[in-house]
Write an enzyme that holds these catalytic residues in place. Structure first.
Site, PDB file in Angstrom:
ATOM      1  N   TRP A 180       0.811  -1.215   0.000  1.00 35.28           N
ATOM      2  CA  TRP A 180       0.000   0.000   0.000  1.00 35.28           C
ATOM      3  C   TRP A 180       0.847   1.270   0.000  1.00 35.28           C
ATOM      4  CZ3 TRP A 180      -4.010  -2.114   4.145  1.00 35.28           C
ATOM      5  CH2 TRP A 180      -4.771  -3.099   3.523  1.00 35.28           C
ATOM      6  N   HIS A 193      12.545  -2.962  -2.325  1.00 34.86           N
ATOM      7  CA  HIS A 193      11.610  -2.454  -3.330  1.00 34.86           C
ATOM      8  C   HIS A 193      12.318  -1.400  -4.184  1.00 34.86           C
ATOM      9  CE1 HIS A 193       8.229  -0.434  -5.195  1.00 34.86           C
ATOM     10  NE2 HIS A 193       7.559  -1.551  -4.975  1.00 34.86           N
ATOM     11  N   GLU A 244      11.478   1.355  -5.265  1.00 37.06           N
ATOM     12  CA  GLU A 244      11.365   2.747  -4.801  1.00 37.06           C
ATOM     13  C   GLU A 244      12.354   3.019  -3.669  1.00 37.06           C
ATOM     14  OE1 GLU A 244       7.144   2.597  -4.202  1.00 37.06           O
ATOM     15  OE2 GLU A 244       6.895   2.428  -6.373  1.00 37.06           O
ATOM     16  N   SER A 260       2.391  -3.552 -12.365  1.00 37.64           N
ATOM     17  CA  SER A 260       1.112  -3.280 -13.026  1.00 37.64           C
ATOM     18  C   SER A 260       0.240  -4.518 -13.220  1.00 37.64           C
ATOM     19  CB  SER A 260       1.339  -2.571 -14.369  1.00 37.64           C
ATOM     20  OG  SER A 260       1.965  -1.324 -14.159  1.00 37.64           O
ATOM     21  N   GLY A 314       0.891  -3.269  -6.361  1.00 37.42           N
ATOM     22  CA  GLY A 314       0.907  -1.900  -5.848  1.00 37.42           C
ATOM     23  C   GLY A 314      -0.456  -1.253  -6.028  1.00 37.42           C
ATOM     24  N   GLY A 315      -0.582  -0.443  -7.068  1.00 40.97           N
ATOM     25  CA  GLY A 315      -1.798   0.354  -7.307  1.00 40.97           C
ATOM     26  C   GLY A 315      -3.104  -0.410  -7.153  1.00 40.97           C
TER      27      GLY A 315
HETATM   28  C1  PEP Z   1       4.967  -2.369  -6.669  1.00 39.66           C
HETATM   29  O1  PEP Z   1       5.157  -1.224  -6.312  1.00 39.66           O
HETATM   30  O2  PEP Z   1       5.526  -3.309  -6.077  1.00 39.66           O
HETATM   31  C2  PEP Z   1       4.093  -2.591  -7.796  1.00 39.66           C
HETATM   32  C3  PEP Z   1       4.116  -3.756  -8.392  1.00 39.66           C
HETATM   33  O3  PEP Z   1       3.300  -1.544  -8.154  1.00 39.66           O
HETATM   34  P1  PEP Z   1       2.180  -1.550  -9.308  1.00 39.66           P
HETATM   35  O4  PEP Z   1       1.365  -2.795  -9.136  1.00 39.66           O
HETATM   36  O5  PEP Z   1       1.386  -0.297  -9.069  1.00 39.66           O
HETATM   37  O6  PEP Z   1       2.913  -1.533 -10.619  1.00 39.66           O
END
Ligand code: PEP
Length: 249
Positions: free
Chosen positions: A10, A94, A96, A212, A233-234
């Site tokens: 999250w 991660h 990020e 994604s 993620g999203g």
């Molecule tokens: C993530 O941040 O681990 C990720 C997979 O994000 P998203 O699903 O938004 O691409």
């Protein structure tokens, strides 16, 4: 048999009230799934989420952790602090954290050691950037991230590791690795582990795909033999789409 896992990261989203609302929505929408479900709320909400999930079949992970046991590290959180509120899983590496907070493979190797020492489960993330794939270096980048970040651990510690392959170019971009690209890399990861350790470890470790994943593409990605689930993620910020992804396992 390898575990199937769907984990929701999250990130820095949702205050306490919003987190509690998402959680109760998720509990009702999740229904039956073969996957182990993990959610990773932000630090300030970890305690409440852990308490709220005591009787539920959903596990809780932290999104990060400091490598030191304790001390003068203003703003940081230790393994012991996480364990003391019932958090047994931590996401490390991660993209990020690597990109915005300068986390290197060497630092991550330290964090991995600390988490394992505390008997925590580590979700270890890694993946190439777009230029690595364009220049056909994606396999060597991934191999180096594994070698430098986690291949120092003892064979016996792998039971506490989940891997998450997350190509950086697919995270939050709406662009997904194709199911074949994901399978190709997951098979490569397994072969690399078999070479460094052995076939048993390679075959038993769960390797999640992240980047994604949405309800409309989860099923074909999860259908690949070396993909054991996803780090989301999203789409994990919405109970309905996270539940749909969990059911796609
Ligand atoms: C993530 O941040 O681990 C990720 C997979 O994000 P998203 O699903 O938004 O691409």
């Amino acid at each position: 048999m390898r575990k199937k896992i769907v984990a929701g990261n999250w990130k820095m989203n949702k205050n306490l009230a919003e987190t509690e609302a998402l959680l109760s929505d998720l509990k009702t929408k999740l229904g039956k799934t073969e996957a182990e479900i993990i959610v990773a709320p932000t630090f300030t909400n970890l305690y409440n989420v852990t308490e709220a999930l005591r009787q539920a079949d959903i596990k809780v992970a932290a999104q990060n952790m400091h490598q030191a046991e304790n001390g003068a590290y203003t703003g940081e959180i230790s393994a012991d602090m996480l364990k003391s509120i019932g958090v047994e899983i931590v996401i490390l590496g991660h993209s990020e954290r690597r990109a915005y907070f300068g986390e290197t493979d060497a630092l991550l190797a330290d964090k991995v050691n600390t988490a394992l020492k505390h008997n925590m489960m580590v979700i270890f993330c890694f993946g190439e950037e777009l230029q690595d794939r364009k220049s056909d270096n994606h396999f060597s980048v991934v191999e180096n991230q594994l070698k430098n970040g986690i291949f120092h651990i003892d064979a016996s510690a792998w039971k506490n590791v989940i891997l998450a392959y997350e190509p950086v170019w697919a995270i939050g971009t709406g662009e997904t690795a194709s199911p074949d690209q994901a399978q190709e890399m997951h098979a490569f990861i397994r072969a690399t582990i078999a070479k460094a350790y052995n076939d048993t470890i390679a075959n038993e470790v769960a390797i999640l795909y992240g980047g994604s994943v949405k309800p409309n593409n989860a099923e074909e990605i999860f259908a690949k033999p070396d993909v054991d689930g996803g780090l989301i993620g999203g789409a994990s910020l919405d109970a309905e789409s996270f539940a749909a992804i969990a059911k796609a396992i």
